[in-house]
Enzyme design. Structure first.
Site, PDB file in Angstrom:
ATOM      1  N   GLN A 107      58.187  32.994 -42.113  1.00 16.38           N
ATOM      2  CA  GLN A 107      58.794  33.254 -43.454  1.00 16.38           C
ATOM      3  C   GLN A 107      58.045  32.484 -44.680  1.00 16.38           C
ATOM      4  O   GLN A 107      58.343  32.832 -45.746  1.00 16.38           O
ATOM      5  CB  GLN A 107      60.078  32.832 -43.405  1.00 16.38           C
ATOM      6  CG  GLN A 107      60.468  31.440 -43.504  1.00 16.38           C
ATOM      7  CD  GLN A 107      61.822  30.821 -43.358  1.00 16.38           C
ATOM      8  OE1 GLN A 107      62.623  30.780 -42.189  1.00 16.38           O
ATOM      9  NE2 GLN A 107      62.357  30.508 -44.469  1.00 16.38           N
ATOM     10  N   CYS A 152      65.004  32.849 -44.282  1.00 14.25           N
ATOM     11  CA  CYS A 152      65.420  32.735 -42.841  1.00 14.25           C
ATOM     12  C   CYS A 152      66.411  33.606 -42.462  1.00 14.25           C
ATOM     13  O   CYS A 152      66.483  34.309 -41.469  1.00 14.25           O
ATOM     14  CB  CYS A 152      65.701  31.130 -42.609  1.00 14.25           C
ATOM     15  SG  CYS A 152      67.321  30.622 -43.315  1.00 14.25           S
ATOM     16  N   HIS A 169      70.101  26.858 -42.640  1.00 10.09           N
ATOM     17  CA  HIS A 169      69.036  27.382 -41.956  1.00 10.09           C
ATOM     18  C   HIS A 169      69.541  28.650 -41.023  1.00 10.09           C
ATOM     19  O   HIS A 169      70.731  28.169 -40.560  1.00 10.09           O
ATOM     20  CB  HIS A 169      68.132  26.452 -41.611  1.00 10.09           C
ATOM     21  CG  HIS A 169      66.715  27.097 -41.102  1.00 10.09           C
ATOM     22  ND1 HIS A 169      65.770  27.798 -41.908  1.00 10.09           N
ATOM     23  CD2 HIS A 169      66.310  27.203 -39.622  1.00 10.09           C
ATOM     24  CE1 HIS A 169      64.801  28.223 -41.257  1.00 10.09           C
ATOM     25  NE2 HIS A 169      64.812  27.893 -40.032  1.00 10.09           N
ATOM     26  N   ASN A 191      62.577  29.965 -34.171  1.00  7.39           N
ATOM     27  CA  ASN A 191      62.630  29.708 -35.539  1.00  7.39           C
ATOM     28  C   ASN A 191      61.597  30.776 -36.134  1.00  7.39           C
ATOM     29  O   ASN A 191      61.052  31.779 -35.578  1.00  7.39           O
ATOM     30  CB  ASN A 191      62.150  28.430 -35.881  1.00  7.39           C
ATOM     31  CG  ASN A 191      62.515  27.943 -37.310  1.00  7.39           C
ATOM     32  OD1 ASN A 191      63.161  28.371 -37.894  1.00  7.39           O
ATOM     33  ND2 ASN A 191      62.179  26.530 -37.449  1.00  7.39           N
TER      34      ASN A 191
END
Length: 330
Positions: free
Chosen positions: A80, A89, A263, A284
């Site tokens: 990202q 995110c 997040h 992630n």
């Protein structure tokens, strides 16, 4: 711009990490609940799947498909923060969740001899994060919410894939922009005038979309596990401050010592080490050079455990909408 950033990025700890979680329906720097987003469902365990029937270890990166054969049913990893920092995110977790679930659906269809014959269906289908940022109402590079993203995709009839709109890591347009009304900010292509050496771009009207048939939240740990096992990965909330260090055991399982959430990541499974340590398997959106090729394992049990149930996870049921079946999103 400095004032805008200062107003929008609420700091969550002294080191200055900004929160990328923002519920647009309430303006809170917290995740949206099912009560905040019209149409969202609170998911119960899939019918017929009891918690005790779940395996001790399960990972969509390594699904057992035949004797001693395992297959990854996850799609490409994303970053990202290139070409610049962007607090998206929420959009990346939503896009990866839709992409992975589509891949799982197609695999299951093929296993039952019902794979669609449309060209390209055997390849990964990656939703366009930039189109979601450009024209959606779920957030921006200053934060957003994956549940709200699923709701917008459901409402407008679908999101284009990445070949329609490449990721730029910036707020190029907003939902009221003329480019969103014309469709150019959703799907476009460009041509060259060889005489003047200038490029011009225009909206593409007919393109395949990734639709969302239903969406919602799942908040209890047994239900989260049942949802992941039955239908695919989910988008969950976490504190990114605990993802920046190297606080892990000798087997590479991360300890988690953070409170609150700022997040969104993707939860794709769980496992258990040789010493009995139980952990979650998550992805992630910081690139494959981060942690274990963009993935990480985090402890499930006290004292240093991450609990996805603490702030809940979001799911969606994707489908493919052919060009003739949809209109330009407005």
């Amino acid at each position: 711009m400095g004032r805008v950033l200062a107003a929008l990025l609420v700091l969550t700890r002294a080191d200055g990490r900004p929160s990328e979680v923002l519920c647009p329906a309430t303006g809170r720097r917290e995740r949206c609940t099912a009560h905040d987003v019209p149409g969202a469902q609170a998911r119960a365990p899939p019918a017929g799947l009891e918690t005790r029937a779940l395996p001790r270890a399960f990972d969509w990166n390594a699904v057992e498909v035949a004797w001693r054969q395992r297959l990854s049913l996850t799609t490409t990893d994303l970053n990202q923060h290139i070409p610049t920092y962007c607090g998206s995110c929420w959009a990346h977790a939503a896009a990866s969740t839709l992409a992975d679930r589509l891949k799982i659906q197609l695999f299951r269809s093929a296993a039952h001899g019902a794979l669609p014959e449309a060209s390209g269906r055997s390849r990964d289908i990656i939703p366009s994060v930039q189109a979601l940022i450009n024209c959606g109402d779920a957030g921006s590079c200053y934060g957003g919410d994956s549940l709200a993203a699923f709701a917008w995709i459901h409402r407008v009839g679908g999101l284009p894939d990445v070949t329609c709109q490449q990721y730029q890591a910036r707020n190029v347009y907003n939902a009221s922009s003329p480019e969103c009304a014309s469709g150019e900010a959703l799907c476009h292509t460009c041509a060259i005038d060889f005489a003047t050496r200038t490029s011009t771009c225009a909206a593409v009207r007919a393109y395949t979309r990734i639709g969302v048939a239903s969406f919602g939240t799942v908040d209890a740990e047994p239900d989260i596990m049942a949802e992941v096992h039955a239908r695919g990965p989910v988008a969950c909330h976490i504190n990114a401050s605990c993802l920046e260090g190297a606080d892990h055991d000798s087997a590479g399982v991360w300890n988690y010592r953070c409170a609150g959430h700022n997040h969104v990541i993707q939860l794709a499974g769980w496992g258990e080490g040789a010493d009995g340590t139980r952990y979650w398997i998550a992805r992630n959106s910081w690139g494959t050079f981060w942690a274990d090729h963009g993935w990480f394992r985090v402890r499930r049990d006290p004292p240093f455990a991450w609990s996805p149930a603490e702030f809940g996870c979001n799911w969606a049921e994707p489908f493919i909408a052919e060009p003739a079946a949809v209109a330009v999103a407005r």
